[in-house]
Design a protein around this motif. Sequence first.
Motif, PDB file in Angstrom:
ATOM      1  N   ALA A   1     -37.892 -40.214  16.113  1.00 30.89           N
ATOM      2  CA  ALA A   1     -37.198 -41.248  16.406  1.00 30.89           C
ATOM      3  C   ALA A   1     -37.813 -42.470  16.717  1.00 30.89           C
ATOM      4  O   ALA A   1     -38.088 -43.744  16.153  1.00 30.89           O
ATOM      5  N   LEU A   2     -38.895 -42.087  17.419  1.00 28.83           N
ATOM      6  CA  LEU A   2     -39.728 -43.009  18.271  1.00 28.83           C
ATOM      7  C   LEU A   2     -40.734 -43.668  17.131  1.00 28.83           C
ATOM      8  O   LEU A   2     -40.767 -45.325  16.916  1.00 28.83           O
ATOM      9  N   SER A   3     -41.113 -42.988  16.276  1.00 28.78           N
ATOM     10  CA  SER A   3     -42.176 -43.569  15.304  1.00 28.78           C
ATOM     11  C   SER A   3     -41.185 -44.343  14.243  1.00 28.78           C
ATOM     12  O   SER A   3     -41.718 -45.291  13.640  1.00 28.78           O
ATOM     13  N   LEU A   4     -39.969 -44.053  13.793  1.00 26.74           N
ATOM     14  CA  LEU A   4     -39.338 -44.726  13.022  1.00 26.74           C
ATOM     15  C   LEU A   4     -38.789 -46.074  13.370  1.00 26.74           C
ATOM     16  O   LEU A   4     -38.975 -47.167  12.709  1.00 26.74           O
ATOM     17  N   LEU A   5     -38.685 -46.045  14.633  1.00 21.02           N
ATOM     18  CA  LEU A   5     -38.202 -47.417  15.436  1.00 21.02           C
ATOM     19  C   LEU A   5     -39.435 -48.493  15.454  1.00 21.02           C
ATOM     20  O   LEU A   5     -39.092 -49.541  15.924  1.00 21.02           O
ATOM     21  N   VAL A   6     -40.518 -47.998  15.413  1.00 22.26           N
ATOM     22  CA  VAL A   6     -41.599 -48.816  15.334  1.00 22.26           C
ATOM     23  C   VAL A   6     -41.419 -49.885  14.258  1.00 22.26           C
ATOM     24  O   VAL A   6     -41.750 -50.921  14.258  1.00 22.26           O
ATOM     25  N   ASP A   7     -41.122 -49.245  13.138  1.00 22.92           N
ATOM     26  CA  ASP A   7     -40.969 -50.035  11.752  1.00 22.92           C
ATOM     27  C   ASP A   7     -39.631 -50.411  11.330  1.00 22.92           C
ATOM     28  O   ASP A   7     -39.343 -51.288  10.582  1.00 22.92           O
ATOM     29  N   HIS A   8     -38.686 -49.991  12.195  1.00 24.31           N
ATOM     30  CA  HIS A   8     -37.147 -50.282  11.741  1.00 24.31           C
ATOM     31  C   HIS A   8     -36.351 -50.667  12.951  1.00 24.31           C
ATOM     32  O   HIS A   8     -36.492 -50.123  13.907  1.00 24.31           O
ATOM     33  N   PRO A   9     -35.440 -51.741  12.752  1.00 24.83           N
ATOM     34  CA  PRO A   9     -34.617 -52.089  14.038  1.00 24.83           C
ATOM     35  C   PRO A   9     -33.649 -51.094  14.363  1.00 24.83           C
ATOM     36  O   PRO A   9     -33.340 -51.149  15.527  1.00 24.83           O
ATOM     37  N   PHE A  10     -33.208 -50.142  13.539  1.00 24.25           N
ATOM     38  CA  PHE A  10     -32.216 -49.282  13.795  1.00 24.25           C
ATOM     39  C   PHE A  10     -32.410 -48.080  12.786  1.00 24.25           C
ATOM     40  O   PHE A  10     -32.839 -48.187  11.576  1.00 24.25           O
ATOM     41  N   ILE A  11     -31.988 -46.631  13.490  1.00 32.41           N
ATOM     42  CA  ILE A  11     -32.110 -45.740  12.439  1.00 32.41           C
ATOM     43  C   ILE A  11     -30.699 -45.127  12.388  1.00 32.41           C
ATOM     44  O   ILE A  11     -29.874 -45.036  13.373  1.00 32.41           O
ATOM     45  N   CYS A  12     -30.555 -44.423  11.502  1.00 32.21           N
ATOM     46  CA  CYS A  12     -29.076 -43.674  11.277  1.00 32.21           C
ATOM     47  C   CYS A  12     -29.172 -42.126  11.623  1.00 32.21           C
ATOM     48  O   CYS A  12     -30.514 -41.751  11.315  1.00 32.21           O
ATOM     49  N   VAL A  13     -28.255 -41.403  12.189  1.00 34.55           N
ATOM     50  CA  VAL A  13     -28.359 -40.261  12.868  1.00 34.55           C
ATOM     51  C   VAL A  13     -27.116 -39.715  11.969  1.00 34.55           C
ATOM     52  O   VAL A  13     -25.954 -40.140  11.935  1.00 34.55           O
ATOM     53  N   GLU A  14     -27.491 -38.404  11.454  1.00 31.63           N
ATOM     54  CA  GLU A  14     -26.645 -37.665  10.772  1.00 31.63           C
ATOM     55  C   GLU A  14     -26.608 -36.309  11.192  1.00 31.63           C
ATOM     56  O   GLU A  14     -27.689 -35.753  11.553  1.00 31.63           O
ATOM     57  N   ASP A  15     -25.450 -35.339  10.917  1.00 26.08           N
ATOM     58  CA  ASP A  15     -25.659 -33.966  11.068  1.00 26.08           C
ATOM     59  C   ASP A  15     -26.253 -33.460   9.993  1.00 26.08           C
ATOM     60  O   ASP A  15     -26.674 -33.763   9.016  1.00 26.08           O
ATOM     61  N   GLN A  16     -26.186 -31.985  10.178  1.00 28.30           N
ATOM     62  CA  GLN A  16     -27.016 -31.111   9.219  1.00 28.30           C
ATOM     63  C   GLN A  16     -26.323 -31.081   7.694  1.00 28.30           C
ATOM     64  O   GLN A  16     -26.979 -30.996   6.663  1.00 28.30           O
ATOM     65  N   ASP A  17     -25.115 -31.729   7.756  1.00 30.55           N
ATOM     66  CA  ASP A  17     -24.482 -31.761   6.528  1.00 30.55           C
ATOM     67  C   ASP A  17     -24.425 -33.028   5.746  1.00 30.55           C
ATOM     68  O   ASP A  17     -23.748 -33.451   4.925  1.00 30.55           O
ATOM     69  N   GLY A  18     -25.190 -34.044   6.571  1.00 30.29           N
ATOM     70  CA  GLY A  18     -25.264 -35.506   6.077  1.00 30.29           C
ATOM     71  C   GLY A  18     -24.158 -36.360   6.632  1.00 30.29           C
ATOM     72  O   GLY A  18     -23.923 -37.444   5.757  1.00 30.29           O
ATOM     73  N   PHE A  19     -23.290 -35.803   7.434  1.00 33.45           N
ATOM     74  CA  PHE A  19     -22.106 -36.665   8.139  1.00 33.45           C
ATOM     75  C   PHE A  19     -22.545 -37.598   8.955  1.00 33.45           C
ATOM     76  O   PHE A  19     -23.656 -37.187   9.817  1.00 33.45           O
ATOM     77  N   PHE A  20     -22.290 -38.816   8.805  1.00 30.93           N
ATOM     78  CA  PHE A  20     -22.789 -39.829   9.795  1.00 30.93           C
ATOM     79  C   PHE A  20     -22.246 -39.826  11.140  1.00 30.93           C
ATOM     80  O   PHE A  20     -21.108 -39.649  11.301  1.00 30.93           O
ATOM     81  N   ILE A  21     -23.305 -39.643  12.084  1.00 37.46           N
ATOM     82  CA  ILE A  21     -22.904 -39.618  13.561  1.00 37.46           C
ATOM     83  C   ILE A  21     -23.005 -40.838  14.296  1.00 37.46           C
ATOM     84  O   ILE A  21     -22.312 -40.966  15.274  1.00 37.46           O
ATOM     85  N   GLY A  22     -23.799 -41.735  13.858  1.00 43.82           N
ATOM     86  CA  GLY A  22     -24.062 -43.033  14.660  1.00 43.82           C
ATOM     87  C   GLY A  22     -25.436 -43.494  14.476  1.00 43.82           C
ATOM     88  O   GLY A  22     -26.124 -43.306  13.404  1.00 43.82           O
TER      89      GLY A  22
END
Length: 148
Positions: free
Chosen positions: A106-127
């Motif tokens: 998460a930390l390394s993705l947030l260096v390059d992106h203002p936000f990241i998406c979180v999903e569960d194992q089945d690809g459902f959006f969590i936040g």
Amino acid sequence: MISLHSSEFSKNTLDQLLIPAERVAHVQIGNSLEHALLVLTKTGYTAVPVLDAAYKLHGLISTPLILDHITGIERIQFEHLDQSKVEHVMKKEIPRIHTNGHFQKALSLLVDHPFICVEDQDGFFIGIITRRALLKQLQKNIRLINET
Ligand code: AMP
């Protein structure tokens, strides 16, 4: 110099930083670019997730992507706004992590992106997790270290 042991900061789980799905502005597969542009403009966000009716995460749509799509060589093709659907313009390669993902990722993705998406194992959006939330947490931790 302030030393901040990474495990100390990692204790703040990704859960604590999460903006849950119900508080995240989004658009749905099948929505027109016009609808997406309205959502983006009225919320003031530069990009929002694209979900399907079951809340599966498909991509991100942003104002620059929409403007690029409707801008022709000689004129802005406003008619494309209601003719084109978000799924044809959205970005599909997006920064995302799983609910049990590693803090470091998460930390390394947030260096390059203002936000990241979180999903569960089945690809459902969590936040989402924003860089801003992470930096605020870091600021709090640094303040605590300075006070002790
Ligand atoms: P911020 O860090 O709050 O400035 O947010 C950075 C970016 O994350 C925004 O421009 C949006 O693209 C996205 N974002 C933040 N909060 C939300 C939300 N509640 N709903 C949708 N997108 C959001």
